[in-house]
Design a protein around this motif. Structure first.
Motif, PDB file in Angstrom:
ATOM      1  N   SER A   1      37.669 -34.616 -39.612  1.00  0.00           N
ATOM      2  CA  SER A   1      38.658 -33.738 -38.981  1.00  0.00           C
ATOM      3  C   SER A   1      38.112 -32.343 -38.679  1.00  0.00           C
ATOM      4  O   SER A   1      38.815 -31.536 -38.075  1.00  0.00           O
ATOM      5  N   TYR A   2      36.896 -32.072 -39.118  1.00  0.00           N
ATOM      6  CA  TYR A   2      36.356 -30.731 -38.864  1.00  0.00           C
ATOM      7  C   TYR A   2      36.035 -30.566 -37.361  1.00  0.00           C
ATOM      8  O   TYR A   2      35.933 -31.545 -36.620  1.00  0.00           O
ATOM      9  N   GLN A   3      35.883 -29.324 -36.969  1.00  0.00           N
ATOM     10  CA  GLN A   3      35.571 -28.993 -35.578  1.00  0.00           C
ATOM     11  C   GLN A   3      34.388 -28.019 -35.522  1.00  0.00           C
ATOM     12  O   GLN A   3      34.123 -27.291 -36.488  1.00  0.00           O
ATOM     13  N   GLY A   4      33.726 -28.034 -34.392  1.00  0.00           N
ATOM     14  CA  GLY A   4      32.624 -27.102 -34.169  1.00  0.00           C
ATOM     15  C   GLY A   4      33.018 -26.011 -33.196  1.00  0.00           C
ATOM     16  O   GLY A   4      33.709 -26.272 -32.209  1.00  0.00           O
ATOM     17  N   ARG A   5      32.596 -24.779 -33.490  1.00  0.00           N
ATOM     18  CA  ARG A   5      32.869 -23.647 -32.600  1.00  0.00           C
ATOM     19  C   ARG A   5      31.578 -23.298 -31.840  1.00  0.00           C
ATOM     20  O   ARG A   5      30.520 -23.126 -32.456  1.00  0.00           O
ATOM     21  N   PHE A   6      31.710 -23.210 -30.526  1.00  0.00           N
ATOM     22  CA  PHE A   6      30.536 -22.963 -29.680  1.00  0.00           C
ATOM     23  C   PHE A   6      30.826 -21.816 -28.707  1.00  0.00           C
ATOM     24  O   PHE A   6      31.924 -21.733 -28.142  1.00  0.00           O
ATOM     25  N   ALA A   7      29.836 -20.958 -28.557  1.00  0.00           N
ATOM     26  CA  ALA A   7      29.873 -19.916 -27.521  1.00  0.00           C
ATOM     27  C   ALA A   7      29.002 -20.403 -26.364  1.00  0.00           C
ATOM     28  O   ALA A   7      27.883 -20.869 -26.576  1.00  0.00           O
ATOM     29  N   VAL A   8      29.551 -20.276 -25.150  1.00  0.00           N
ATOM     30  CA  VAL A   8      28.854 -20.794 -23.976  1.00  0.00           C
ATOM     31  C   VAL A   8      28.751 -19.688 -22.924  1.00  0.00           C
ATOM     32  O   VAL A   8      29.757 -19.095 -22.532  1.00  0.00           O
TER      33      VAL A   8
END
Length: 574
Positions: free
Chosen positions: A349-356
Motif C-alpha cells: 500500500s505504500y507509494q513513491g513520491r517523485f519530482a519531475v
C-alpha cells in the motif's frame, strides 16, 4: 705580253669600275655612321629631358590619388575663369593636357606579372553533435589556412535530416559577420593567410569567454586579500573547447535521432577591376572564385557585396534523451522489512513520491511537477504553463514510461572526500617505530591531506521499469536532480557568447556602413555644387564649342531640360 696589250682596253675598264666601287662603298659607310650617331644623340637628349623635366606629382598615378583625378580635372577647368577674374568667352580651345606620368615603382603589373590565385571557402571541420534534454548541441570549427582565402565568413548554415542521406532542411544559422562591406576590414597579407585570419587578428576570439579584465584577473576581497570564487559563467572555458562554433537545436523530440550538416556563407573581399587586389611586396593577385561555390543573393538588393556558399560538411548525429528528468523524493507508508517475502499477488500500500522536470517546447524551458504513484503505476502528470503575453493557461500532459515496481531500503555506496593527517614513521626513545604526524614548519600545526573514501550510506531506492527498453532501473532517493554534465554547460556558454558577440558586431558594422553612406552622399552633394553648367553664372555667355565644331543654322537648340539639358547644344561636364 702580247695578250695584255691586245686586251688593254678591257683591263683599264675593270680597274676603273673597281676604283668607283671602292669610293661608293666608303661614301655610303660614312653616311650610315652619321645616321646612327645622330640617333644615339637624339636618344640621349630624350633621356636627359625626361630626367630633368619631371611631371607634376599630381598627375602621377598611384592608389592614393587615383580617386582625386576628377577633382583635379574640375579645378583645372576653372583656371581660365580664375586667371581672367571673369567668365571666359565662348568658343575657347583648351590645350591638350600633358600625358600622366607613372612612376616605375607604382606601375601596375602587366598580365605576365599578375599572380592568379583561387579563393577558398571550405566546409567547417570536425562537426560533432551532443544531445541533451530538449536540445542538441552541434559544434564545429572554421577552416584555417588554405581552407579560407579571400573570404570573410558571414554565417554558418545548419541543415538537418532524419538520416545521413536526407539532410536537406535548413533549420537555422550561426551569425559570424555581416553581409555588407565595412571600412577597417583587412585583405589577406598573402593567399595562404586567408581573409578570415586578417579579420580575426583585429577582433577577439568568438569562443573565448575571458573577454574582460574581470575574467583574466578575478576581483579580490577588500579585506584579507582572498580571491572571490568566480561564478559559473565567468570561469575560463577549457582549452579543448577553444575555437569551437556552437549551434543549439531546441526543436527536437525525445528519443529521436537527428543528423546534421553545416556549410559556410562567405563574403568575397573587396576587389578592384578585373578582380585584382594588391598583395604584399607590390604583388598583384587576380582572384578566381571556384566554380563549385554557389552564389548567394544578399538580403539587401543594393548591397554590392558578392556572397557565396561553400560545400556541406561531414554528417554528425545523436539521439535526443527523454524530455524529462526524474528524482525519487521519498515514500509514503510503511515499507517491507529487509528480507521480508511478500505473498504472491500482494500489492503493498505504500507509494513513491517523485519530482519531475519536464521540457516545455512552447516555452523552451523546464517546468517542475510532483507525482505520487503506487506499485505498478506509471509516473505521469500534467504541466500547466502560460506563454509570454498570453492570457490563457495551457497544459502539457507527459508520460515517462516508467512504472514503480517496488521501493526498498538499501545502502548506497558513495565516494566521499575527507581530510586526514599526514604521517611518517619514526623510532621513538624506546626504539619502537611508530606513526607520527608531520608538522607544518610555517603554521606549527600537523599537515593534512584530502583522500577519497568509499562509504555505505543507508538510503531508499525505487525500482522503476522502463516500458520502452524493457529494463528495470534503480533510482536512489536524492535531494536534488542529477547534476548536468559539464560539457553541456560549456557548450551552452559558448553559444550564448556567440549570440552576444554577433549582435555587437552587427551593430558596429551597421554604424560604420551608415556613416560611409552619409559621407558618400555628402561628397556627391559637394561635387554637384562644384560641377555647374558652363555659363550658369552668366546667362548671356555664348555656348561652348560642341563636339564636331560650331552648330550651323542658328543658335544652339534647347533640349528637354532647357539650354544644356538632354539633347541641348550646351553640353556640361559629366
Amino acid at each position: 705580253m702580247k695578250a695584255i696589250v691586245s686586251h688593254i682596253e678591257w683591263l683599264m675598264a675593270g680597274v676603273v669600275i673597281l676604283v668607283c666601287g671602292v669610293f661608293i662603298f666608303m661614301d655610303l659607310s660614312e653616311s650610315q655612321n652619321d645616321a646612327l650617331e645622330s640617333l644615339r644623340n637624339d636618344g640621349k637628349k630624350i633621356n636627359e629631358a625626361l630626367a630633368t623635366n619631371p611631371v607634376d606629382p599630381k598627375w602621377e598615378w598611384s592608389q592614393a590619388n587615383q580617386s582625386k583625378n576628377v577633382e583635379v580635372f574640375q579645378a583645372a577647368a576653372k583656371r581660365p575663369g580664375e586667371a581672367l577674374a571673369a567668365t571666359p568667352d565662348g568658343w575657347v580651345f583648351y590645350p591638350r593636357p600633358q600625358r600622366p606620368f607613372v612612376a616605375a615603382d607604382q606601375k601596375p603589373k602587366l598580365d605576365g606579372d599578375i599572380v592568379k590565385v583561387k579563393a577558398a571557402l571550405n566546409a567547417p571541420a570536425s562537426p560533432s553533435a551532443k544531445a541533451d534534454h530538449g536540445s542538441v548541441y552541434l559544434s564545429f570549427k572554421l577552416p584555417e589556412g588554405d581552407g579560407l582565402k579571400f573570404f570573410h565568413v558571414v554565417r554558418v548554415e545548419v541543415f538537418r535530416g532524419a538520416t545521413a542521406e536526407e539532410i536537406k532542411d535548413l533549420i537555422g544559422a550561426v551569425e559570424i559577420g555581416t553581409e555588407e562591406h565595412a571600412e577597417g576590414e583587412l585583405p589577406p597579407e598573402q593567399p595562404a593567410a586567408g581573409a578570415q585570419a586578417a579579420e580575426a587578428a583585429k577582433s577577439e576570439d568568438l569562443n573565448t569567454t575571458a573577454r574582460s579584465s574581470k575574467h583574466a584577473n578575478p576581483p579580490k576581497e577588500a579585506a584579507g586579500g582572498k580571491e572571490k570564487p568566480l561564478a559559473a559563467e565567468e570561469t575560463p572555458i577549457p582549452a579543448e573547447y577553444k575555437g569551437l562554433i556552437v549551434f543549439r537545436d531546441q526543436d527536437v523530440q525525445p528519443k529521436k535521432t537527428y543528423f546534421y550538416k553545416v556549410r559556410l556563407v562567405g563574403r568575397l573581399i573587396k576587389l578592384g577591376p578585373g578582380d585584382l587586389v594588391a598583395g604584399p611586396n607590390k604583388t598583384v593577385y587576380k582572384v578566381e572564385v571556384p566554380a563549385e561555390l554557389t552564389p548567394v543573393k544578399p538580403a539587401k538588393a543594393d548591397n554590392p557585396a558578392r556572397l557565396y556558399a561553400g560545400a556541406l560538411s561531414d554528417a554528425a548525429s545523436d539521439t535526443a534523451p527523454p524530455n524529462f528528468q526524474i528524482r525519487f523524493a521519498g515514500s509514503n507508508g510503511e515499507l517491507p522489512k529487509e528480507g521480508q517475502v511478500l505473498a504472491p499477488g500482494f500489492v503493498p500500500s505504500y507509494q513513491g513520491r517523485f519530482a519531475v522536470q519536464v521540457w516545455v517546447p512552447a516555452l523552451r524551458e523546464w517546468k517542475e511537477d510532483f507525482a505520487t504513484v503506487g506499485v505498478n503505476q506509471e509516473i505521469t502528470g500534467t504541466i500547466k504553463y502560460k506563454k509570454p503575453d498570453a492570457k490563457d493557461t495551457e497544459q502539457l500532459d507527459y508520460k515517462t514510461g516508467l512504472k514503480l515496481v517496488e521501493i526498498v531500503n538499501k545502502s548506497e555506496r558513495k565516494m566521499e572526500t575527507r581530510k586526514v593527517s599526514v604521517t611518517e614513521k619514526k623510532v621513538n626513545s624506546d626504539g619502537v617505530e611508530e606513526e607520527v604526524p608531520v608538522m607544518d614548519e610555517k603554521t606549527g600545526k600537523p599537515k593534512v591531506k584530502e583522500e577519497q573514501v568509499e562509504r555505505e550510506i543507508p538510503n531508499q531506492a525505487a525500482m522503476l521499469y522502463d516500458t520502452d527498453t524493457k529494463k528495470t532501473e534503480e533510482c536512489f532517493k536524492r535531494p536534488d536532480y542529477e547534476k548536468r554534465k559539464e560539457a553541456f554547460i560549456v557548450l551552452d556558454r559558448i553559444f550564448k557568447d556567440q549570440e552576444a558577440q554577433a549582435k555587437k558586431e552587427k551593430d558596429r558594422v551597421a554604424k560604420l556602413v551608415a556613416a560611409q553612406r552619409a559621407a558618400q552622399e555628402k561628397r556627391k552633394a559637394e561635387d554637384a555644387a562644384k560641377v555647374q553648367q558652363p555659363g550658369a553664372e552668366n546667362p548671356n555667355m555664348p555656348p561652348m564649342m560642341p563636339p564636331g565644331g560650331p552648330p550651323t543654322g542658328g543658335p544652339p537648340p534647347e533640349g528637354p531640360g532647357g539650354p544644356g539639358g538632354p539633347g541641348g547644344g550646351r553640353p556640361g561636364y559629366k
